[in-house]
Design an enzyme around this catalytic site. Structure first.
Site, PDB file in Angstrom:
ATOM      1  N   ARG A  41       0.657  -1.214  -0.254  1.00  0.00           N
ATOM      2  CA  ARG A  41      -0.001   0.126  -0.118  1.00  0.00           C
ATOM      3  C   ARG A  41       0.788   1.328   0.013  1.00  0.00           C
ATOM      4  O   ARG A  41       0.500   2.075  -0.476  1.00  0.00           O
ATOM      5  CB  ARG A  41      -1.025  -0.222   1.225  1.00  0.00           C
ATOM      6  CG  ARG A  41      -1.905  -0.950   1.015  1.00  0.00           C
ATOM      7  CD  ARG A  41      -3.151  -0.920   2.252  1.00  0.00           C
ATOM      8  NE  ARG A  41      -4.420  -1.590   1.920  1.00  0.00           N
ATOM      9  CZ  ARG A  41      -5.341  -1.878   2.615  1.00  0.00           C
ATOM     10  NH1 ARG A  41      -5.211  -1.661   3.872  1.00  0.00           N
ATOM     11  NH2 ARG A  41      -6.281  -2.442   2.297  1.00  0.00           N
ATOM     12  N   LYS A 203     -17.760 -16.316   3.789  1.00  0.00           N
ATOM     13  CA  LYS A 203     -19.120 -16.230   4.171  1.00  0.00           C
ATOM     14  C   LYS A 203     -20.137 -15.776   2.847  1.00  0.00           C
ATOM     15  O   LYS A 203     -19.780 -14.755   2.361  1.00  0.00           O
ATOM     16  CB  LYS A 203     -19.419 -15.252   5.276  1.00  0.00           C
ATOM     17  CG  LYS A 203     -18.878 -15.735   6.697  1.00  0.00           C
ATOM     18  CD  LYS A 203     -19.219 -14.740   7.833  1.00  0.00           C
ATOM     19  CE  LYS A 203     -18.884 -15.847   9.095  1.00  0.00           C
ATOM     20  NZ  LYS A 203     -18.983 -14.751  10.345  1.00  0.00           N
ATOM     21  N   GLY A 379     -12.615  -3.910   1.293  1.00  0.00           N
ATOM     22  CA  GLY A 379     -14.040  -3.626   1.852  1.00  0.00           C
ATOM     23  C   GLY A 379     -14.535  -2.616   0.682  1.00  0.00           C
ATOM     24  O   GLY A 379     -15.514  -2.493   0.330  1.00  0.00           O
TER      25      GLY A 379
HETATM   26  P1  ADP Z   1     -11.599 -11.645   0.436  1.00  0.00           P
HETATM   27  O1  ADP Z   1     -10.950 -10.996   1.613  1.00  0.00           O
HETATM   28  O2  ADP Z   1     -10.923 -12.110  -0.457  1.00  0.00           O
HETATM   29  O3  ADP Z   1     -13.170 -11.208   0.184  1.00  0.00           O
HETATM   30  P2  ADP Z   1     -13.131 -13.292   2.296  1.00  0.00           P
HETATM   31  O4  ADP Z   1     -12.453 -12.548   3.642  1.00  0.00           O
HETATM   32  O5  ADP Z   1     -14.449 -13.548   2.041  1.00  0.00           O
HETATM   33  O6  ADP Z   1     -11.924 -13.157   1.199  1.00  0.00           O
HETATM   34  O7  ADP Z   1     -12.695 -14.799   2.743  1.00  0.00           O
HETATM   35  C1  ADP Z   1     -11.283 -15.360   3.053  1.00  0.00           C
HETATM   36  C2  ADP Z   1     -11.425 -16.544   3.977  1.00  0.00           C
HETATM   37  O8  ADP Z   1     -12.226 -17.399   3.639  1.00  0.00           O
HETATM   38  C3  ADP Z   1      -9.934 -17.184   3.866  1.00  0.00           C
HETATM   39  O9  ADP Z   1      -9.378 -17.126   5.258  1.00  0.00           O
HETATM   40  C4  ADP Z   1     -10.101 -18.668   3.656  1.00  0.00           C
HETATM   41  O10 ADP Z   1      -9.399 -19.503   4.313  1.00  0.00           O
HETATM   42  C5  ADP Z   1     -11.549 -18.714   4.106  1.00  0.00           C
HETATM   43  N1  ADP Z   1     -12.099 -20.014   3.158  1.00  0.00           N
HETATM   44  C6  ADP Z   1     -12.277 -20.034   1.960  1.00  0.00           C
HETATM   45  N2  ADP Z   1     -12.903 -21.255   1.626  1.00  0.00           N
HETATM   46  C7  ADP Z   1     -13.037 -21.854   2.841  1.00  0.00           C
HETATM   47  C8  ADP Z   1     -13.844 -22.984   3.167  1.00  0.00           C
HETATM   48  N3  ADP Z   1     -14.269 -24.104   2.316  1.00  0.00           N
HETATM   49  N4  ADP Z   1     -14.132 -23.487   4.462  1.00  0.00           N
HETATM   50  C9  ADP Z   1     -13.645 -22.495   5.267  1.00  0.00           C
HETATM   51  N5  ADP Z   1     -13.179 -21.231   5.212  1.00  0.00           N
HETATM   52  C10 ADP Z   1     -12.689 -20.848   3.736  1.00  0.00           C
END
Ligand code: ADP
Ligand code: MG
Length: 402
Positions: A41, A203, A379
């Site tokens: 960043r 999620k 975000g």
């Molecule tokens: P981003 O920051 O890219 O938007 P998120 O914060 O929504 O992504 O999600 C990232 C997290 O989701 C990671 O820490 C990853 O370990 C978790 N994750 C991905 N697939 C699974 C799964 N099948 N079961 C549990 N956790 C998961």
């Protein structure tokens, strides 16, 4: 393309010898010994800093860092960040341990053209996150014009991202903010097709608005991550001990019914008894997830299919890892998508990574510079993809206005 003025629109008279108050996003990981462990960043803000300095501005930088909750907290001092910035630029970098005091204001006036001053953490001040107008007016004393280059904070209406622009004009976008908006905005407004979205992460609840906003725009939406399990549940499949959001199953069912074949779900899964039992991980078709195991990644057939669809796309927006990429072998699906993004990019496609963890995954794989754009704001990019207004952008001078 963005509808806001940028630093390029300012005349020399508006810049030379004037104090540019630049909101940057220096919310970077810092270790307890003061080492900045990821300076992405900081480096992302350099083009704006350098252009302003070259044009003879006195560059005053301010940023939030961590969550100190409105009081000065030594562990959230930007001092270590100032040191790192000093290593990344050949220009003189000063730091003051305050943000709005007389001392800080004096330091801004003491700057020579081309010099850089970093002020202390804006979140040491209780008015920052409340967008307190009094604090915003104090911020306005720190510069002669305002630049917002903090894309990662643009979805927050805080005193340093929004309120300050009420008093301090011109108020324009920096080059990073411009680049982020051009990539994300371009993909949404005029995508070259096929336009594929890849969505994953933990999620479904955090991504529902993105799914709903993007479904009408994309040709395909590839779903991975734990999110897929909530869809499986909605389809009546056994999901074992996978992460599922029971209160979103109904919504997943509705989305499935309305999305038709645009919404693509995994055909197979990489499962194990626990996240740290990767040695015993094995692939199963999606309707054979064992009741005592959990899906931690998309399976190999799905990884191959998603990679092909990404390679065939002309525009790709990726948000959220396909599995628990932090824990091999559950990084395979994510890596397959990352490599396919790189191939698509070299074939001329526009490829954008727009989530905190997905960005981390592609940087970790060393592929960050081989896709079109990796967003610096998880975000903010999410809210932008949801079609929401970004207060930090709306506060800036509109293009075409005087
Ligand atoms: P981003 O920051 O890219 O938007 P998120 O914060 O929504 O992504 O999600 C990232 C997290 O989701 C990671 O820490 C990853 O370990 C978790 N994750 C991905 N697939 C699974 C799964 N099948 N079961 C549990 N956790 C998961
Ligand atoms: Mg995340």
């Amino acid at each position: 393309m963005i509808d806001r003025k940028t630093i390029r629109d300012l005349s020399d008279g508006e810049v030379r010898g004037r104090r540019a108050l630049v909101r940057v996003d220096f919310n970077v990981p810092v270790e307890s010994d003061g080492t900045v462990s990821d300076d992405t960043r900081i480096r992302a803000a350099l083009p704006t800093i350098e252009l302003l300095a070259e044009r003879g501005a006195c560059v005053v930088l301010f940023s939030h860092f961590g969550r100190p909750k409105g009081t000065p907290t030594p562990e959230f001092s930007l001092g270590p960040v100032a040191r790192r910035l000093g290593e990344l630029t050949s220009r003189r970098v000063c730091f003051v341990e305050s943000t709005t005091s007389d001392e800080a204001v004096k330091a801004t006036h003491d700057l020579a053209p081309g010099e850089i001053l970093l002020l202390e953490n804006t979140r040491f001040l209780p008015g920052e996150e409340k967008n307190d107008p009094k604090l915003a007016r104090e911020f306005a004393q720190l510069g002669d014009f305002y630049v917002n280059d903090a894309f990662g904070a643009a979805h927050r209406a805080h005193a340093s991202t929004a309120g300050v622009a009420d008093t301090l004009r011109p108020a324009v976008a920096g080059l990073l903010l411009e680049r982020e908006l051009n990539y994300l905005g371009g993909a949404l407004a005029k995508p070259e097709r096929p336009f594929v979205a890849v969505l994953g992460g933990s999620k479904i609840s955090g991504k529902i608005d993105v799914i709903e906003a993007m479904l009408p725009k994309v040709d395909r939406m590839l779903v991975g991550g734990a999110m897929a399990c909530t869809f499986f549940k909605a389809m009546g499949l056994e999901v074992g001990r996978s992460l599922v959001e029971p209160d979103r199953v109904e919504l997943a069912r509705t989305l499935l019914a309305s999305a038709g074949d645009k919404l693509v779900l995994p055909d197979d899964a990489l499962v194990a008894r626990a996240m740290d039992a990767g040695d015993a991980a094995h692939a199963v078709v999606r309707d054979a997830i064992p009741p005592d195991e959990a899906m931690f990644d998309i399976g190999p057939a799905t990884a191959e299919r998603y990679a092909r669809l990404v390679r065939e796309a002309r525009t790709v927006v990726w948000n959220g890892p396909m599995g628990v990429f932090e824990q091999p072998p559950f990084d395979r699906g994510t890596m397959a998508v990352a490599h396919a993004m790189v191939e698509a990019t070299s074939g001329g496609a526009t490829t954008i990574v727009g989530g905190g963890d997905s960005a981390a995954a592609i940087m970790q794989a060393g592929l960050g510079d081989q896709v079109s754009h990796v967003s610096t704001g998880g975000g903010a990019s999410l809210e932008f993809l949801e079609g929401k207004a970004l207060p930090g952008v709306d506060a800036l001078d509109a293009r075409g206005a005087r």
